[in-house]
Design an enzyme around this catalytic site. Structure first.
Site, PDB file in Angstrom:
ATOM      1  N   GLU A   1     -32.107 -27.957  26.283  1.00 39.69           N
ATOM      2  CA  GLU A   1     -31.023 -27.142  26.417  1.00 39.69           C
ATOM      3  C   GLU A   1     -30.829 -26.266  25.242  1.00 39.69           C
ATOM      4  O   GLU A   1     -30.592 -24.904  25.115  1.00 39.69           O
ATOM      5  CB  GLU A   1     -29.663 -28.153  26.164  1.00 39.69           C
TER       6      GLU A   1
ATOM      7  N   HIS B   1     -26.236 -23.375   6.571  1.00 44.14           N
ATOM      8  CA  HIS B   1     -27.654 -22.672   5.960  1.00 44.14           C
ATOM      9  C   HIS B   1     -27.929 -21.933   7.142  1.00 44.14           C
ATOM     10  O   HIS B   1     -28.686 -20.677   7.049  1.00 44.14           O
ATOM     11  CB  HIS B   1     -28.625 -23.609   6.038  1.00 44.14           C
TER      12      HIS B   1
END
Length: 159
Positions: free
Chosen positions: A72, A99
């Protein structure tokens, strides 16, 4: 916050739980399929639909679900501009946002209890992007590669 969700049969039940949880938390979940359980369905269409809508809606996030979350995530990342991280813990979900400014996460429906998955979702939707220059620089490098298909130079490589 709008949250686009896509899943195949292996993530279908968990997706329903996540949608209800997001609604109860004041978010706007948008279901991109599967719309009914079909043990023979294939994840790419649902995940690409969720990623396409997420990328087109800059103030949104997305979640793609399947058995492991791996395929996915790969499918979502085929959409130009998508940054989908596989989240298997609260910390990885937070780091995906902080991040990597990930707009989407992949979650394995067969890998987590409902409580674990909801904690991952909560961490993802509540963690802000850090906007740290070093993180933005890395995102820019990837975006440039996606645009040009020219790999960045490898630091320290000879010739």
């Amino acid at each position: 916050m709008r949250v686009y969700l896509g899943s195949d049969h292996a993530g279908f039940e968990l997706k329903q739980q996540i949608i209800a949880h997001l609604e109860q938390s004041g978010h706007q979940p948008i279901d991109c399929g599967a719309f009914s359980y079909d043990a023979d369905d294939d994840y790419p269409a649902f995940c690409i639909a969720a990623a396409t809508r997420t990328v087109a809606d800059p103030d949104s996030l997305g979640i793609v679900l399947g058995g492991s979350g791996n395929g996915e995530q790969i499918a979502a990342n085929k959409v130009p501009g998508a940054r989908c991280a596989l989240a298997w813990s609260v910390e990885t979900a937070q780091l995906a946002r902080e991040h990597n400014n990930a707009q989407l996460i992949g979650i394995g429906g067969r890998m987590h209890t409902v409580a674990e998955a909801l904690a991952i979702v909560d961490a993802f939707v509540t963690t802000p992007w850090s906007k740290a220059p070093r993180h933005q620089r890395r995102i820019d490098i990837l975006a440039e590669y996606e645009r040009t298909h020219q790999a960045p130079p490898v630091p320290g490589a000879v010739g």
